[in-house]
Design a protein around this motif. Sequence first.
Motif, short mmCIF file in Angstrom:
data_model
loop_
_atom_site.label_atom_id
_atom_site.label_comp_id
_atom_site.label_asym_id
_atom_site.label_seq_id
_atom_site.Cartn_x
_atom_site.Cartn_y
_atom_site.Cartn_z
N CYS A 303 1.02 -1.33 -0.01
CA CYS A 303 -0.04 -0.10 0.17
C CYS A 303 1.04 1.26 -0.18
O CYS A 303 0.79 2.17 -0.66
CB CYS A 303 -1.03 -0.04 1.28
N ALA A 304 1.99 1.26 0.73
CA ALA A 304 2.73 2.48 0.69
C ALA A 304 3.65 2.64 -0.56
O ALA A 304 3.68 3.74 -0.76
CB ALA A 304 3.75 2.32 1.95
N THR A 305 3.93 1.57 -1.15
CA THR A 305 4.47 1.69 -2.44
C THR A 305 3.49 2.34 -3.28
O THR A 305 3.88 3.22 -4.29
CB THR A 305 4.90 0.30 -2.88
N LEU A 306 2.28 1.72 -3.38
CA LEU A 306 1.61 2.38 -4.53
C LEU A 306 1.28 3.95 -4.29
O LEU A 306 1.15 4.73 -5.05
CB LEU A 306 0.10 1.59 -4.24
N ALA A 307 1.22 4.36 -2.88
CA ALA A 307 1.09 5.68 -2.55
C ALA A 307 2.19 6.54 -3.03
O ALA A 307 2.22 7.57 -3.72
CB ALA A 307 0.78 6.01 -1.21
N ASP A 308 3.28 5.94 -2.74
CA ASP A 308 4.79 6.63 -3.40
C ASP A 308 4.61 6.63 -4.85
O ASP A 308 5.24 7.86 -5.42
CB ASP A 308 5.75 5.87 -2.79
N ARG A 315 1.11 13.36 -8.09
CA ARG A 315 -0.18 13.16 -7.57
C ARG A 315 -0.14 13.39 -6.20
O ARG A 315 0.87 12.90 -5.32
CB ARG A 315 -1.08 12.09 -7.88
N ASP A 316 -1.33 13.84 -5.52
CA ASP A 316 -1.35 14.06 -3.96
C ASP A 316 -1.91 12.60 -3.29
O ASP A 316 -3.24 12.36 -3.51
CB ASP A 316 -2.31 15.12 -3.90
N ALA A 317 -1.05 11.72 -3.01
CA ALA A 317 -1.57 10.58 -2.38
C ALA A 317 -0.65 10.24 -0.92
O ALA A 317 0.45 10.79 -0.95
CB ALA A 317 -1.16 9.30 -3.24
N ALA A 318 -1.36 9.42 -0.19
CA ALA A 318 -0.77 9.25 1.28
C ALA A 318 -0.98 7.84 1.63
O ALA A 318 -2.16 7.40 1.30
CB ALA A 318 -1.40 10.63 2.08
N TYR A 319 -0.18 7.44 2.35
CA TYR A 319 -0.61 5.94 3.08
C TYR A 319 -0.54 6.27 4.63
O TYR A 319 0.33 6.92 5.22
CB TYR A 319 0.56 4.97 2.81
N GLU A 320 -1.80 5.71 5.29
CA GLU A 320 -1.70 5.50 6.71
C GLU A 320 -1.75 4.13 7.46
O GLU A 320 -2.82 3.41 6.80
CB GLU A 320 -2.98 6.46 7.18
N GLY A 321 -1.04 3.74 8.06
CA GLY A 321 -1.25 2.52 8.64
C GLY A 321 0.18 2.19 9.12
O GLY A 321 1.23 2.67 9.30
N PRO A 322 0.53 0.64 9.62
CA PRO A 322 1.73 0.31 10.24
C PRO A 322 2.71 0.20 9.24
O PRO A 322 2.35 -0.07 7.85
CB PRO A 322 1.11 -1.21 10.70
N ASP A 323 4.00 -0.06 9.52
CA ASP A 323 4.82 -0.36 8.55
C ASP A 323 4.84 -1.77 7.95
O ASP A 323 5.39 -1.74 7.04
CB ASP A 323 6.44 0.06 9.52
N HIS A 324 4.47 -2.60 8.73
CA HIS A 324 4.52 -3.90 8.18
C HIS A 324 3.07 -4.69 8.60
O HIS A 324 2.73 -4.52 9.73
CB HIS A 324 5.89 -4.80 8.64
N CYS A 325 2.83 -5.50 7.65
CA CYS A 325 1.71 -6.27 7.95
C CYS A 325 1.60 -7.47 7.04
O CYS A 325 1.11 -7.25 5.93
CB CYS A 325 0.42 -5.27 8.03
N VAL A 354 -4.65 5.91 1.21
CA VAL A 354 -4.75 4.43 1.30
C VAL A 354 -4.66 4.24 2.82
O VAL A 354 -3.58 4.45 3.28
CB VAL A 354 -3.84 3.92 0.62
N THR A 355 -5.45 3.52 3.49
CA THR A 355 -5.41 3.19 4.95
C THR A 355 -5.59 1.81 5.19
O THR A 355 -6.17 1.11 4.54
CB THR A 355 -6.69 3.75 5.74
N LEU A 356 -4.68 1.11 5.74
CA LEU A 356 -4.69 -0.07 5.97
C LEU A 356 -4.82 -0.47 7.51
O LEU A 356 -3.94 0.29 8.70
CB LEU A 356 -3.27 -0.84 6.06
N ILE A 357 -5.58 -1.25 7.86
CA ILE A 357 -6.03 -1.26 9.56
C ILE A 357 -6.13 -2.76 9.74
O ILE A 357 -7.14 -3.59 9.49
CB ILE A 357 -7.47 -0.92 9.76
N PRO A 358 -5.13 -3.38 10.66
CA PRO A 358 -4.84 -4.78 11.12
C PRO A 358 -6.03 -4.75 12.07
O PRO A 358 -5.78 -4.05 13.03
CB PRO A 358 -3.71 -4.94 11.16
N GLY A 359 -6.72 -6.18 12.07
CA GLY A 359 -7.31 -6.29 13.65
C GLY A 359 -7.33 -7.69 13.62
O GLY A 359 -6.62 -8.59 13.14
#
Length: 443
Positions: A303-308, A315-325, A354-359
């Motif tokens: 996800c972070a790579t796609l935002a980068d 383009r204006d893109a950002a990733y929010e979430g843990p470093d690894h999952c 792009v937001t990743l939320i592990p549960g």
Amino acid sequence: MTRFKRPAIGLLGQVVAILLLTLLIEFGTSTLLYERASSFAVRDDEAHRLAEHLVISRRLMNERAPAQRPAMATELTTDRYALQWSIALPEPPRISPSLNEMRRQIVEWEPSLRGSDLRVRLQSPGRSSVVAGGLRLADGSWLYFRTLEPVANINLAFERIALALIPAIALMVLAGVLLRRAFLPLRRLALAAEQVGRGAVVPVEEDGPGEVRRVVTAFNRMQDRIQALIAGRTQALAAVGHDLRTPLARLHLRTEALAPDDTREAIVRDVEEMEAMITSLLAFLGGDADPERPTAVDLAVMCATLADDAQDRGRDAAYEGPDHCEWRVRRIGFKRALMNLVDNALHYGDRVTVTLIPGGESLTIRVEDDGPGIPDDELEHVLEPFVRLDPARGRDTVGFGLGLPIVQLAVATEGGTLTLANRREGGLCAQIVLPHTGRVQHV
């Protein structure tokens, strides 16, 4: 060597046979219990006490006139035995086996009762040890007696209760095992049908009742036909994709020889659009790659790579979430799905997050944009193949309208779900939820 074929019995026939078998066992067990009740015995002192009471009561009742006998029976009733005089002996309950062994004990203690037609029965077999019966008087009338307290010791009571319960439990277990065996082919068929729905090939053993065998045979043949159709379609799509890409590649090379102008740029855009359309079509129909197996993938890095990458394109893109999952997914197919969501968001909006939320029970990935969104009544319709809602999104689109259907197909392959919703602050939120079964456990 010819294999012997077991005759196919219908499902209804097997159920009837199982019920008939349980009835036969129940009948045999009941007969055994009745025979066992005939050997019911009591302690010698109890048999002696009952025999003495019956001898005395019989003599006194014979000495009284019929009109005085009901009152005499009441006087002879004690805290242990209840007596009653009647012309005829009352009919015993249907479930009331004779106590032959106990009768023998009583007659041995008091031989004078041998000619009184003494009858002894267990009043409630399996529930209590209350004994009832009667003996004939000199004039042919009957003296009916009943114990007011159980005359058997507690061990015998428990033994009879256990004997009554064990056959019932055994019958239920036996019926359950036999029915489970009869319906086992149906369970196999259901499991195979679920796996076939996910793209697997699961031949089912042709066993069970005749009706089930025919269904299993038809199911296996259907699998073969479906796999043949899929293989033929995949081969045809691969050939079509190759045949279409070859002239496009030649056309792209020939445009390189043209002088840079607006016409050359328009041709290049058209060629790229056609390549994108062919790629999306083959991706949706499954004709451009072999089946992919799930592997451990760091979705946070993906996800972070796609935002980068989007940022690198300005383009204006950002990733929010843990470093690894790490999660077990099909890397190529799932990355294509996320790329489609990100490209879709950037096409219709100016900013994407792009937001990743592990549960504990699942993993959630959200791709949100600030575009015009989708009308609420079209949120489900837009997931259908070849559906394009350009007027609703306000811009021209490229392709066949397979971007979101490709995402939904890839997510469903992983056992997850894709939902679309309009954000309150404007824009669209595409949410992917993956089940916990894909979690990678580190030891």
